[in-house]
Structures are given as C-alpha cells and as structure tokens.
Design an enzyme around this catalytic site. Structure first.
Site: not given
Length: 310
Positions: A24, A26, A157
């Site tokens: 993921k 950021d 993240e």
C-alpha cells in the site's frame, strides 16, 4: 477503483483463494492518460498534476504505446525505498517523485477495465518497465500474514489485497481491500486555533468527517507540522474563513478561526476514542487529490470478510 478498509487480524484468520497482495503506497492517487503526444495527469477529483510533477508526464510520454490510461500513486523516494506522504508534501531535495503504477484502464483505444485483475496486470507489465520515475507495483508472493508482518516491520503503511478475477470498477466494491499497519485517514479541516508561545501561524487544526449529511468533529491536530508547513497552511486557510462553525457538534476550543470545509488533511493517529475523537493525531499533509465531500470515517468491514469471496 477504491480499496475497502478491513480488520487485518480477522481478514488474515480466514483462508482466501484468488487474491494477490501489493504494497500500500502512501502518496497521491493519479491517473496518467496518454493520447499521442499529449499526456495528462489527473487526481481523483480531476485536478491536474502536470505543473506539479512534469517529470512524471515526461516519463509517461516515453513509453512505447501512444495511447493508454494508467492508474497508480505518486510517491516520494529516498533512493532506496518509498517514503511517507509527509515527505512528498515537503519537496525535500533528497527525495524524488516516483509514479508507482498498479493498473491499466485503456490500451491503444481498447477499454481494459472489464478484464480480470490478472489480465490487466499482464498487459501493464508489457507497457511499464521499472525505471527512475515509473515503476510497476510488484505483486508480493508468500503467506499474507507473513507479508503484513514484514510490511509493518519495514515501516510500510500496509498492504492492498486484490481479487484476481475482478474487473476494474469505480468505487468501493470490496474487490480490493486494504490492510493497514497503523491508523490514518483523510479528514476535513473546519478551523484552526491561535498559536501559543514561540509557535507561529497556527496552533492546531480542527478536523472532521461527513456522516448523515453533516460534518462531525473528530478532534484537533497540533503535531506533525514544520514551520514551513504552518506558514503554507495558514495561507491556504485564510481565504476560507467564515463566522460560524461548520461542525454539527459544539467545539469547546478557545480562539478558533472557522473555515469553509474545503481542505482535506491526511492524519495519522493511534486510535479512535469511544466518543469519536482521534487519539494522538499527527498532521501528515494536505490531500489536494481528495474531494472533501467524500471524506467519511473509515470503519473496517465485517471481520468475516465479504459475502461469497472467502
């Protein structure tokens, strides 16, 4: 296409087939569109990123196909790894911008959104190769629990899980899920307090989220700012001042300047309290790619997963 927040332990506790996992990122969500010699970079709320990230547009224009649409995220890179959203906002000289590409929506005049995730991924790897500005986001092999543990230990993240057979559809369909290492989300700024002591410009920003047609107060954020950030933020908020509070609840803070709720901040925090307030919030930067009207409190999907998708 948006990912739905899930409760990571509950998600990982159940066996799942037909899912792939990615890091993921950021950063700032971005669609890159090329039509011949013309390249556009669009945020989620259709603001152009061309002036801000011209090096990305140049790199997109060098790819072999002359017509395509990419989906990905603009992130900061320190030479060895992607770094946080705050670094992207601060424009540090030691960081360069990288466009992490994870999907392909059109190619040479053909709409690819109806194809399965695996087929779009195969085409994407033929269009985008790893380079200093453009990078395809890798699928991560291995056990999901081990992947998340490794991600969190490295300061990521979190992860995004994607259903391999799913087409690309707008909104939160549940075909993409996000498993976060720590709590963070976008919140709307509704005011700010006067600074105290040696601090300049702003003491804290007051933030909230939309629910049931109203803007609800989530607390004040007073950490995570640099002097430069405070100055820029004060300049952005000053033209938005209004006489009354935009929040549905009464906010008991002295010396507040209320503003029209048009700016979105990314806020990290430890948890939500029982009365719906942020605990230990930290400002990470503004989100020009997010429409404030769409900002809601993110709540994990039910722990048993999505119906029919286990």
């Amino acid at each position: 296409m948006l990912a739905t927040l899930v409760d990571a332990p509950a998600w990982l506790a159940q066996p799942r087939q037909g899912w792939v996992y990615e890091r993921k990122l950021d950063g700032l969500r971005c669609l890159a569109v090329r039509n011949g010699a013309t390249v556009e970079l669009w945020s989620r709320n259709h603001n152009s990123f061309l002036d801000r990230f011209p090096e990305v547009a140049t790199a997109v224009g060098t790819l072999a196909p002359d017509s395509f649409t990419l989906d990905g995220e603009l992130v900061a890179h320190d030479g060895s790894d992607f770094v946080g959203f705050g670094q992207l906002q601060q424009h540090q000289a030691s960081h360069r911008v990288v466009y992490g590409v994870f999907d392909l929506l059109h190619l040479l005049g053909e709409d690819t959104t109806s194809l399965a995730q695996t087929d779009r991924r195969r085409l994407l790897t033929q269009v985008v190769t790893d380079g200093p500005v453009l990078r395809p986001v890798d699928e991560l092999p291995g056990d999901p629990g081990d992947l998340l543990a490794s991600a969190c230990s490295q300061g990521w993240e979190g992860l995004v899980a994607k259903r391999t057979a799913a087409p690309y559809t707008a909104g939160r369909s549940g075909k993409w899920a996000k498993l976060k290492c720590s709590a963070s989300q976008e919140l709307v700024i509704g005011g700010w307090t006067e600074p105290q002591g040696s601090r300049a410009h702003i003491g804290a920003v007051l933030v909230g989220y939309h629910e049931d047609g109203a803007l609800h107060y989530a607390g004040k954020v007073g950490s995570g700012f640099t002097t430069e950030t405070l100055a820029r933020l004060a300049g952005a908020l000053a033209p938005l001042q209004r006489a009354d509070s935009p929040f549905a609840e009464r906010v008991r803070e002295p010396r507040v300047h209320w503003v029209e709720p048009r700016l979105v901040a990314n806020v990290a925090f430890s948890e939500w309290t029982r009365d719906g307030r942020l605990r230990h919030p930290r400002f990470e930067g503004l989100r020009p790619d997010k429409d404030p009207a769409t900002v809601v409190r993110e709540r994990p999907a039910p722990g048993q997963g999505f119906p029919g998708e286990l």
